[in-house]
Design an enzyme around this catalytic site. Structure first.
Site, PDB file in Angstrom:
ATOM      1  N   SER A   1       0.787  -1.198   0.115  1.00 25.04           N
ATOM      2  CA  SER A   1       0.078  -0.102   0.062  1.00 25.04           C
ATOM      3  C   SER A   1       0.849   1.313   0.065  1.00 25.04           C
ATOM      4  O   SER A   1       1.410   1.625  -1.168  1.00 25.04           O
ATOM      5  CB  SER A   1      -1.163  -0.114   1.324  1.00 25.04           C
ATOM      6  OG  SER A   1      -2.033   0.897   1.141  1.00 25.04           O
TER       7      SER A   1
ATOM      8  N   ASP B   1       9.739   5.618 -10.182  1.00 23.08           N
ATOM      9  CA  ASP B   1       9.252   6.179 -11.417  1.00 23.08           C
ATOM     10  C   ASP B   1      10.008   7.674 -11.847  1.00 23.08           C
ATOM     11  O   ASP B   1      10.156   7.738 -12.765  1.00 23.08           O
ATOM     12  CB  ASP B   1       7.806   6.880 -11.249  1.00 23.08           C
ATOM     13  CG  ASP B   1       6.765   5.373 -11.591  1.00 23.08           C
ATOM     14  OD1 ASP B   1       7.392   4.401 -11.883  1.00 23.08           O
ATOM     15  OD2 ASP B   1       5.578   5.558 -11.318  1.00 23.08           O
TER      16      ASP B   1
ATOM     17  N   LYS C   1      -0.489  -4.216  -3.268  1.00 22.00           N
ATOM     18  CA  LYS C   1      -1.899  -3.922  -2.848  1.00 22.00           C
ATOM     19  C   LYS C   1      -2.228  -2.349  -3.387  1.00 22.00           C
ATOM     20  O   LYS C   1      -1.594  -1.402  -2.936  1.00 22.00           O
ATOM     21  CB  LYS C   1      -2.055  -3.701  -1.121  1.00 22.00           C
ATOM     22  CG  LYS C   1      -3.364  -3.206  -0.833  1.00 22.00           C
ATOM     23  CD  LYS C   1      -3.644  -2.896   0.673  1.00 22.00           C
ATOM     24  CE  LYS C   1      -4.915  -2.786   1.446  1.00 22.00           C
ATOM     25  NZ  LYS C   1      -5.074  -1.176   1.110  1.00 22.00           N
TER      26      LYS C   1
END
Length: 537
Positions: A279, A290, A304
């Site tokens: 999460s 990224d 998740k």
């Protein structure tokens, strides 16, 4: 015409009628079962079973929280409660103190790791469940509580008195310098102030000379999404997208950007993850990956990618409900299981590799959705033998650490402490009359072979061979305390050092055995290798 009929069947009025009809059916069914079933039923228990089963058919994160459970739910989400700052666990019929939190009432009042709690106020813990004992320890701020304890080495029980205070469980239980240049921050939760705690740790480490950093998210199950944004904000510029959420309802679609000036956008950074990182942990790891801001090291994360909110219900109950999926800046959703497409037996499948989509980081590295965060540097986490678990659960490691520290003064520092061969042999001797048992993968395989042979009517043909193998396995098991000495020593040293240095001792005891951490330090020391990963060369 077919299109018109399809729209009509899904109109709001049709949907509301279906809801009202099914609620009426459920109410009459419940009434008839309650009245006519052959045995007496508990209406509350029966209804709870129905609600839990209904929500479980959606996903594991959508839950009903009764009034009795709200306080525990609030504690998990805020990391705060009224208590004395002691952690306990059940070992057999004993309730023992396993950790003392620094600076709180338990430490100031003289409670120690290893103490067995006999009574809380006048309630004997042998007569209550572990959940009831935990509730007795907590209470309103400022209220008094007394603990009657049995302390190793003391002949009579001791009674200690405390005042409950606001306990805040740290999101960052530990940070330290690993060497002259490399700092380390362990982040175990995302409750309120997680970003602030990481910021304070980062600033402190930089003041101590940290020019490189390891952020450890292993085993972190996640928490508040906004705290993940705040932590990313420490390392990337203001105004950068961190995460976006998309749900069925437009008002659950949000984009979260960094709001403040960062602390350091240049410091070389490794983020450690494993299968327990979920999460909000995956938001941090995925966002920094990224933007090519960090090298992610470890195992593939949990996967998740679902967002939950809580809503109040009648009678002070609450509903925790999944409302959206989240997406990292490159556009990937890392949710691994598709709960909307269950198999006929109710099981859920992972997103197949053929359906996973590729995305690109800022510098053009290829990353994928549909299955957690893939580390840039994959490592294999240490697998512990089942003997470690049984030694922990039985309390043998805990009890030996208690007796060991009672006879010795604290070491000068954590790094220099190590159990000698003589120390370990003393533990082996101490274990000679202790009963314990465990099942290994080999035991399970032998059992399956035996059962399969019986089904196929050829067990008698191989019975002697199987018995000989089992005998050999059982004989070798007698030496497991020596065969798995390194793993057992690691667990023992952590337990022992926690008595002297509390949380700091428990965490740092494992540094010298931590292969993932060693690889992170090595990578940060090799600037070319670090940059090569981020440049995809």
């Amino acid at each position: 015409m077919a299109v018109i009929l399809l729209v009509a069947a899904n109109s709001p009025s049709e949907r509301y009628f279906e809801i009202a009809k099914n609620l009426d059916i459920f109410a009459t069914l419940f009434k008839e079962v309650n009245a006519l079933y052959v045995d007496e039923v508990d209406p509350g228990k029966l209804m709870r079973t129905g609600m839990d089963a209904m929500l479980a058919s959606l996903d594991p994160y959508t839950n009903y929280i009764s009034e009795d459970e709200v306080e525990n739910f609030r504690t998990v989400n805020t990391g705060q409660y009224g208590g004395i700052g002691a952690v306990t666990r059940q070992i057999g019929k004993r309730t023992v103190v396993t950790m003392i939190m620094e600076g709180f009432a338990a430490q100031r009042g003289g409670l120690k790791i290893g103490d067995e709690v006999l009574k809380i106020d006048q309630v004997e813990l042998a007569r209550v469940t572990s959940e009831e004992a935990g509730a007795l320890m907590k209470g309103q701020l400022g209220t008094a509580v007394s603990l009657t304890i049995k302390r190793p080495g003391e002949s009579e029980p001791i009674t200690l008195s405390f005042k409950r205070e606001k306990i805040k469980v740290n999101n960052v239980p530990h940070f330290a310098m690993l060497n002259e240049e490399t700092g380390y921050i362990q982040l175990t939760d995302f409750t309120p102030d997680a970003g602030k705690e990481v910021k304070n740790a980062l600033v402190s480490l930089k003041e101590k000379g940290a020019k490189k950093l390891v952020l450890d998210l292993r085993g972190n199950p996640g928490g508040l999404l906004m705290e993940a944004v705040n932590i990313c904000n420490l390392f990337i510029p203001k105004g950068k997208l961190v995460v976006s959420t998309k749900g069925k309802m437009p008002d659950h679609n949000f984009s979260y950007e960094t709001l403040n000036a960062p602390i350091d956008t240049e410091i070389p950074l490794v983020v450690l993850i494993d299968r327990g990182s979920a999460s909000a942990s995956e938001i941090v790891a995925g966002t920094l990956q990224d933007y090519d801001r960090a090298v992610v090291v470890g195992e593939k994360s949990y996967g998740k990618g679902l967002v939950q909110i809580s809503r109040p219900l009648s009678y002070k109950a609450q509903l925790k409900v999944t409302t959206a999926k989240y997406y990292t800046p490159s556009g990937r959703c890392i949710q691994v299981l598709d709960y909307s497409r269950r198999r006929e037996d109710g099981s859920v499948s992972s997103v197949p590799d053929s359906l996973k989509k590729s995305f690109k980081t800022t510098k053009g590295r290829v990353v994928y959705d549909g299955g957690g965060i893939d580390p840039d540097l994959l490592t294999v986490n240490q697998t512990y033998h089942p003997i470690i678990q049984v030694l922990f659960e039985s309390g043998y490691l805990f009890d030996y650490a208690t007796s060991f520290t009672a006879k010795r003064s604290a070491p000068t520092d954590i790094k220099s402490f190590q159990l000698t061969d003589a120390d370990y042999n003393a533990f082996v001797q101490w274990m000679k009359d202790k009963p314990y048992d465990y099942t290994t993968n080999l035991d399970e395989d032998l059992h399956r072979i035996k059962e399969q042979a019986k089904r196929e009517k050829n067990y008698d043909d191989i019975k002697v061979m199987l018995e000989k193998i089992e005998s050999t396995v059982n004989e070798k098991r007698k030496n497991d305390l020596l065969v798995y000495k390194d793993q057992i020593k690691q667990a023992l040293e952590a337990d022992i050092l926690s008595r002297y240095f509390l949380e700091k001792g428990y965490v740092e005891a494992g540094f010298k055995y931590d292969e993932e951490l060693a690889k992170s330090i090595e990578l940060l020391a090799k600037t070319d290798s670090y940059n090569k990963i981020l440049m995809n060369n």
